[in-house]
Scaffold this motif. Structure first.
Motif, mmCIF file in Angstrom:
data_model
loop_
_atom_site.group_PDB
_atom_site.id
_atom_site.type_symbol
_atom_site.label_atom_id
_atom_site.label_comp_id
_atom_site.label_asym_id
_atom_site.label_seq_id
_atom_site.Cartn_x
_atom_site.Cartn_y
_atom_site.Cartn_z
ATOM 1 N N LEU A 1 0.813 -1.211 0.000
ATOM 2 C CA LEU A 1 0.000 0.000 0.000
ATOM 3 C C LEU A 1 0.853 1.271 0.000
ATOM 4 N N SER A 2 2.129 1.127 0.269
ATOM 5 C CA SER A 2 2.967 2.308 0.465
ATOM 6 C C SER A 2 3.704 2.744 -0.803
ATOM 7 N N TYR A 3 3.476 2.032 -1.962
ATOM 8 C CA TYR A 3 4.207 2.429 -3.159
ATOM 9 C C TYR A 3 3.740 3.803 -3.646
ATOM 10 N N ALA A 4 4.523 4.387 -4.497
ATOM 11 C CA ALA A 4 4.214 5.731 -5.006
ATOM 12 C C ALA A 4 2.969 5.680 -5.878
ATOM 13 N N GLN A 5 1.919 6.335 -5.445
ATOM 14 C CA GLN A 5 0.650 6.280 -6.157
ATOM 15 C C GLN A 5 0.542 7.474 -7.104
ATOM 16 N N THR A 6 1.397 7.476 -8.103
ATOM 17 C CA THR A 6 1.400 8.569 -9.066
ATOM 18 C C THR A 6 1.421 8.000 -10.471
ATOM 19 N N GLY A 7 0.958 8.802 -11.404
ATOM 20 C CA GLY A 7 1.013 8.433 -12.811
ATOM 21 C C GLY A 7 1.835 9.460 -13.568
ATOM 22 N N ARG A 8 2.423 9.021 -14.656
ATOM 23 C CA ARG A 8 3.240 9.931 -15.467
ATOM 24 C C ARG A 8 2.697 9.926 -16.887
ATOM 25 N N VAL A 9 2.396 11.128 -17.415
ATOM 26 C CA VAL A 9 1.872 11.256 -18.769
ATOM 27 C C VAL A 9 2.915 11.959 -19.633
ATOM 28 N N GLU A 10 3.144 11.396 -20.813
ATOM 29 C CA GLU A 10 4.087 12.011 -21.756
ATOM 30 C C GLU A 10 3.538 11.900 -23.172
ATOM 31 N N GLU A 11 3.950 12.829 -23.995
ATOM 32 C CA GLU A 11 3.566 12.765 -25.405
ATOM 33 C C GLU A 11 4.430 11.707 -26.076
ATOM 34 N N LYS A 12 3.768 10.787 -26.788
ATOM 35 C CA LYS A 12 4.520 9.674 -27.363
ATOM 36 C C LYS A 12 3.845 9.174 -28.626
ATOM 37 N N GLU A 13 4.679 8.741 -29.570
ATOM 38 C CA GLU A 13 4.160 8.193 -30.816
ATOM 39 C C GLU A 13 4.128 6.672 -30.740
ATOM 40 N N GLN A 14 3.144 6.089 -31.397
ATOM 41 C CA GLN A 14 3.057 4.639 -31.528
ATOM 42 C C GLN A 14 2.598 4.302 -32.938
ATOM 43 N N THR A 15 3.066 3.161 -33.418
ATOM 44 C CA THR A 15 2.620 2.668 -34.717
ATOM 45 C C THR A 15 1.460 1.719 -34.490
ATOM 46 N N VAL A 16 0.290 2.100 -34.976
ATOM 47 C CA VAL A 16 -0.931 1.315 -34.791
ATOM 48 C C VAL A 16 -1.462 0.934 -36.161
ATOM 49 N N ASN A 17 -1.549 -0.360 -36.409
ATOM 50 C CA ASN A 17 -2.028 -0.883 -37.696
ATOM 51 C C ASN A 17 -1.255 -0.289 -38.869
ATOM 52 N N GLY A 18 0.056 -0.155 -38.664
ATOM 53 C CA GLY A 18 0.925 0.327 -39.731
ATOM 54 C C GLY A 18 0.983 1.824 -39.876
ATOM 55 N N VAL A 19 0.269 2.561 -39.021
ATOM 56 C CA VAL A 19 0.248 4.027 -39.107
ATOM 57 C C VAL A 19 0.891 4.615 -37.867
ATOM 58 N N ASN A 20 1.841 5.535 -38.069
ATOM 59 C CA ASN A 20 2.508 6.185 -36.944
ATOM 60 C C ASN A 20 1.626 7.318 -36.433
ATOM 61 N N ARG A 21 1.242 7.225 -35.158
ATOM 62 C CA ARG A 21 0.311 8.203 -34.592
ATOM 63 C C ARG A 21 0.920 8.855 -33.349
ATOM 64 N N ARG A 22 0.636 10.163 -33.210
ATOM 65 C CA ARG A 22 1.076 10.888 -32.027
ATOM 66 C C ARG A 22 -0.053 10.880 -30.987
ATOM 67 N N GLY A 23 0.322 10.662 -29.725
ATOM 68 C CA GLY A 23 -0.690 10.648 -28.680
ATOM 69 C C GLY A 23 -0.072 10.828 -27.305
ATOM 70 N N GLN A 24 -0.793 10.430 -26.308
ATOM 71 C CA GLN A 24 -0.342 10.525 -24.913
ATOM 72 C C GLN A 24 -0.218 9.130 -24.322
ATOM 73 N N GLN A 25 0.770 8.994 -23.456
ATOM 74 C CA GLN A 25 0.938 7.704 -22.775
ATOM 75 C C GLN A 25 1.037 7.916 -21.267
ATOM 76 N N LEU A 26 0.186 7.189 -20.555
ATOM 77 C CA LEU A 26 0.184 7.188 -19.094
ATOM 78 C C LEU A 26 0.907 5.941 -18.604
ATOM 79 N N THR A 27 1.838 6.114 -17.674
ATOM 80 C CA THR A 27 2.566 4.982 -17.096
ATOM 81 C C THR A 27 2.245 4.899 -15.610
ATOM 82 N N VAL A 28 1.873 3.702 -15.160
ATOM 83 C CA VAL A 28 1.551 3.470 -13.747
ATOM 84 C C VAL A 28 2.213 2.171 -13.294
ATOM 85 N N GLN A 29 2.409 2.053 -11.988
ATOM 86 C CA GLN A 29 3.008 0.844 -11.412
ATOM 87 C C GLN A 29 1.897 -0.074 -10.895
#
Length: 236
Positions: free
Chosen positions: A17-45
């Protein structure tokens, strides 16, 4: 050993219960179905399966109910309405996964005339970032509730184990008491048996004396009978 394992599990949950309860959002590109798209990515533990299930529920809530589609690891939401980001319906493409940094949620928001972009649409980008961070807080709370439920289950099992051990101790004590009472009963029976044996032996001795006395009486009676017979023979 079983009780120690339960307690160890409970301590691990509490520590979790004591882990860092935070999320990190960054602008990031991903290739989805062969198309490179710009978006946001949230990372959580958090566990990626938990994150995926919660994210699907989040996107399917309210006006977006039954709009979410899934194909080959990609979720698509046509005509999505997220008022906190923009009043216009959007096309959302999103994926959920995990990497060395943790579990992540990535999405690309198509507003029709433009994509949500940090430089081109800063207001919508900030709102989308806030949406993701709010989801991260919700996901962490859900995980904590899940851990609390697990901890309560462990606590319940621990109490049941404690009750079982206490009952076992009571049963053992009861068996000891019964054994002690039986021992006293057997000792009393042995004493009575010894007394009965002594009494029987005395009765045997008394009977032997009675047999001797009876034998002497028989002998005396036989002598008396013989004397009477002798007198009869003297009568001519």
């Amino acid at each position: 050993m079983k009780l120690k394992a339960l307690l160890l599990g409970l301590l691990c949950m509490v520590a979790g219960l004591s882990y860092a309860q935070t999320g990190r959002v960054e602008e990031k590109e991903q290739t989805v179905n062969g198309v490179n798209r710009r978006g946001q990515q949230l990372t959580v533990q958090l566990d990626p399966k938990l994150v995926e299930n919660l994210w699907k529920d989040e996107l399917s809530a309210g006006k977006n109910k039954k709009k979410l589609k899934y194909s080959k690891g990609v979720y698509t939401l046509e005509g999505a309405v997220l008022d906190t980001i923009t009043a216009e319906p959007m096309r959302i493409i999103t994926t959920v996964g995990s990497d060395a940094q943790g579990s992540y949620v990535w999405w690309s928001l198509d507003m029709g005339v433009a994509y949500v972009d940090k430089s081109a649409t800063p207001q919508e980008y900030a709102a989308a970032e806030g949406f993701m961070l709010a989801f991260a807080r919700k996901a962490y709370k859900e995980d904590i509730f899940r851990q609390i439920n697990q901890a309560e289950e462990v606590l319940k099992a621990t109490k049941e184990e404690q009750a079982r051990v206490a009952k076992q101790a009571k049963d053992i004590q009861g068996s000891i008491e019964k054994n002690h009472q039986r021992k006293l009963q057997l000792e009393a029976e042995l004493v009575k048996n010894a007394e009965d044996l002594k009494k029987l032996e005395q009765e045997v001795q008394h009977n032997l004396k009675q047999q001797d006395a009876s034998k002497k009486q028989v002998e005396e009676m036989e002598k008396a009978v013989d004397a009477v017979r002798a007198k009869l023979l003297q009568v001519k």
